[in-house]
Write a protein that holds these residues in place. Structure first.
Motif, mmCIF file in Angstrom:
data_model
loop_
_atom_site.group_PDB
_atom_site.id
_atom_site.type_symbol
_atom_site.label_atom_id
_atom_site.label_comp_id
_atom_site.label_asym_id
_atom_site.label_seq_id
_atom_site.Cartn_x
_atom_site.Cartn_y
_atom_site.Cartn_z
ATOM 1 N N LEU A 72 0.858 -1.315 -0.134
ATOM 2 C CA LEU A 72 0.020 -0.020 -0.060
ATOM 3 C C LEU A 72 0.977 1.352 -0.113
ATOM 4 N N LEU A 73 1.782 1.225 0.894
ATOM 5 C CA LEU A 73 2.792 2.427 0.966
ATOM 6 C C LEU A 73 3.543 2.573 -0.575
ATOM 7 N N LEU A 74 3.873 1.469 -0.855
ATOM 8 C CA LEU A 74 4.564 1.756 -2.567
ATOM 9 C C LEU A 74 3.870 2.025 -3.392
ATOM 10 N N GLN A 75 2.582 2.089 -3.444
ATOM 11 C CA GLN A 75 1.446 2.089 -4.602
ATOM 12 C C GLN A 75 1.757 3.425 -5.323
ATOM 13 N N PRO A 76 2.129 4.475 -4.576
ATOM 14 C CA PRO A 76 2.376 5.887 -5.495
ATOM 15 C C PRO A 76 3.855 5.717 -6.170
ATOM 16 N N MET A 120 14.958 4.220 -5.571
ATOM 17 C CA MET A 120 15.569 3.880 -4.081
ATOM 18 C C MET A 120 15.011 5.076 -3.109
ATOM 19 N N ASP A 121 14.784 6.336 -3.584
ATOM 20 C CA ASP A 121 14.356 7.493 -2.841
ATOM 21 C C ASP A 121 13.020 7.345 -2.392
ATOM 22 N N GLY A 122 12.191 6.851 -3.468
ATOM 23 C CA GLY A 122 10.805 6.608 -3.037
ATOM 24 C C GLY A 122 10.657 5.420 -2.130
ATOM 25 N N THR A 123 11.484 4.312 -2.199
ATOM 26 C CA THR A 123 11.424 3.032 -1.308
ATOM 27 C C THR A 123 11.978 3.553 0.244
ATOM 28 N N LEU A 124 12.846 4.296 0.340
ATOM 29 C CA LEU A 124 13.404 4.640 1.595
ATOM 30 C C LEU A 124 12.299 5.573 2.322
ATOM 31 N N SER A 125 11.795 6.450 1.745
ATOM 32 C CA SER A 125 10.869 7.152 2.053
ATOM 33 C C SER A 125 9.298 6.155 2.649
ATOM 34 N N THR A 126 9.014 5.290 1.920
ATOM 35 C CA THR A 126 8.112 4.605 2.610
ATOM 36 C C THR A 126 8.402 3.770 3.766
ATOM 37 N N ILE A 127 9.870 3.360 3.851
ATOM 38 C CA ILE A 127 10.239 2.654 4.997
ATOM 39 C C ILE A 127 10.340 3.518 6.179
ATOM 40 N N SER A 212 16.680 14.071 -2.286
ATOM 41 C CA SER A 212 16.406 12.737 -2.633
ATOM 42 C C SER A 212 15.103 12.444 -1.523
ATOM 43 N N VAL A 213 15.314 12.872 -0.358
ATOM 44 C CA VAL A 213 14.130 12.406 0.608
ATOM 45 C C VAL A 213 12.895 13.167 0.106
ATOM 46 N N LEU A 214 13.135 14.344 -0.214
ATOM 47 C CA LEU A 214 11.783 15.085 -0.721
ATOM 48 C C LEU A 214 11.096 14.497 -1.995
ATOM 49 N N ARG A 215 12.179 14.004 -2.792
ATOM 50 C CA ARG A 215 11.398 13.268 -3.999
ATOM 51 C C ARG A 215 10.697 12.236 -3.699
ATOM 52 N N GLY A 216 11.120 11.384 -2.636
ATOM 53 C CA GLY A 216 10.496 10.065 -2.545
ATOM 54 C C GLY A 216 9.005 10.501 -1.668
#
Length: 345
Positions: A72-76, A120-127, A212-216
């Motif tokens: 669910l978190l990764l959907q976007p 990678m940046d999107g993944t780390l943000s969900t984590i 990078s964090v902001l992009r995620g």
């Protein structure tokens, strides 16, 4: 040649590893001094193997729910199959059990980027968001359950204090995530000004990390999906709490579900303290303190902690290694890549 900043980072990482190992050794020494080890061994021998299966069923079921939550978190960010997200989560737990520096979350992100097209940046943000929600659920357990539980007079402080400190930390982290999501330009400007005043890293590198964090976080939306994620977070810890409760029954302890949930919350908040890989020592020490607060035998606490920790460690590590083998990914390569990622911070 190693650059000056790279040398300093390597030295800092080495000191962090040594500090974690020293804390684990110190806690284990404290436990050995405090507890009758023969009594603990006697209690351990009384543990029946028939209890292993139900304990593992509760624990491993929590990973199945974790996999749904992460999807669910990764959907976007991208569509990830539930089986993939669940397996990758196991790889992260395996890495935390075997590698120093708590590299599990980075390993988890690296594995997902290798087996899917997710950035990678999107993944780390969900984590990050997932971990913040986990912390808030654990704090909530202490806040809601502790007042209704019989605690030994004078011993409730250690549990309540841990909950209070953790509440401040995780609530602050949640507010920071929201601020970053809603006011990215302000956060970027403040970060740039802060690095000029306190250059803990080079300004260019620091600003790049923030970008990078902001992009995620741009991919995360504050909608009904987050409500589902919160519900699933509660379900995750309820299932893991079931493992703790079955463990109490296995040692014939007169303790209800509330004590199991409080022990679960206290132990998992305590293992945020630096320690050796796999949280060795800190896991056992936190369990002993929790049992003492509830008037349960400390010898049994050590035996109980050894069993619960061993089942979690062995099962998650074995499955995580199997996941890497399935994808043909080397743990050694992941370790090097994770450390390199840490160097870039």
């Amino acid at each position: 040649m190693v650059s000056e900043s790279g040398w300093w980072t390597s030295r800092k990482q080495g000191l962090t590893v040594l500090a974690g190992v020293a804390i684990s050794i110190a806690v284990l020494g404290w436990a050995a001094y405090r507890i009758d080890l023969r009594g603990a061994l006697h209690r351990l021998r009384g543990f029946g193997g028939a209890w292993i299966l139900p304990m593992l069923l509760f624990y491993l079921s929590s990973f199945l729910v974790r996999g749904v939550r992460w999807c669910l978190l990764l959907q976007p960010v991208g569509t990830v199959p539930w089986s993939t997200s669940t397996g990758v989560i196991f790889s992260g737990y395996m890495a935390n059990n075997l590698l120093p520096l708590r590299l599990g979350e980075i390993v988890r992100a690296l594995v997902l980027t290798r087996v899917t097209s997710v950035r990678m940046d999107g993944t780390l943000s969900t984590i990050v968001l997932e971990r913040v929600l986990d912390g808030l659920v654990l704090v909530g357990m202490i806040a809601f359950v502790l007042p209704w539980t019989d605690v030994v007079p004078g011993k409730e402080g250690v549990v309540a204090y841990t909950g209070a400190v953790s509440a401040v930390v995780f609530a602050g982290a949640l507010l920071l995530v929201i601020a970053v999501r809603l006011f990215p330009r302000v956060v970027l400007r403040v970060s740039s000004q802060t690095l000029e005043w306190a250059p803990v890293v080079k300004k260019e590198r620091g600003v790049g990390m923030v970008r990078s964090v902001l992009r995620g976080l741009e991919t995360l939306t504050m909608d009904r999906r987050l409500l589902a994620v919160l519900f699933l977070s509660v379900a995750v810890w309820a299932l893991e709490g079931g493992m703790f409760w079955v463990g109490l029954q296995a040692f014939a302890l007169d303790a209800d579900v509330a004590i199991a949930l409080l022990t679960l919350a206290f132990v998992n908040l305590s293992i945020l303290i630096p320690s050796a890989p796999g949280y060795v020592g800190v896991f056992q020490g936190a369990t002993i303190l929790a049992f003492a607060a509830f008037g349960l035998p400390e010898e049994t606490a050590l035996s109980y902690a050894v069993v619960v920790h061993a089942l979690q460690y062995v099962s998650a590590t074995a499955i995580g290694i199997g996941v890497l083998a399935k994808y043909g990914i080397s743990l050694a390569a992941l370790r090097q890549e994770s450390i390199s990622h840490e160097h870039s911070k």
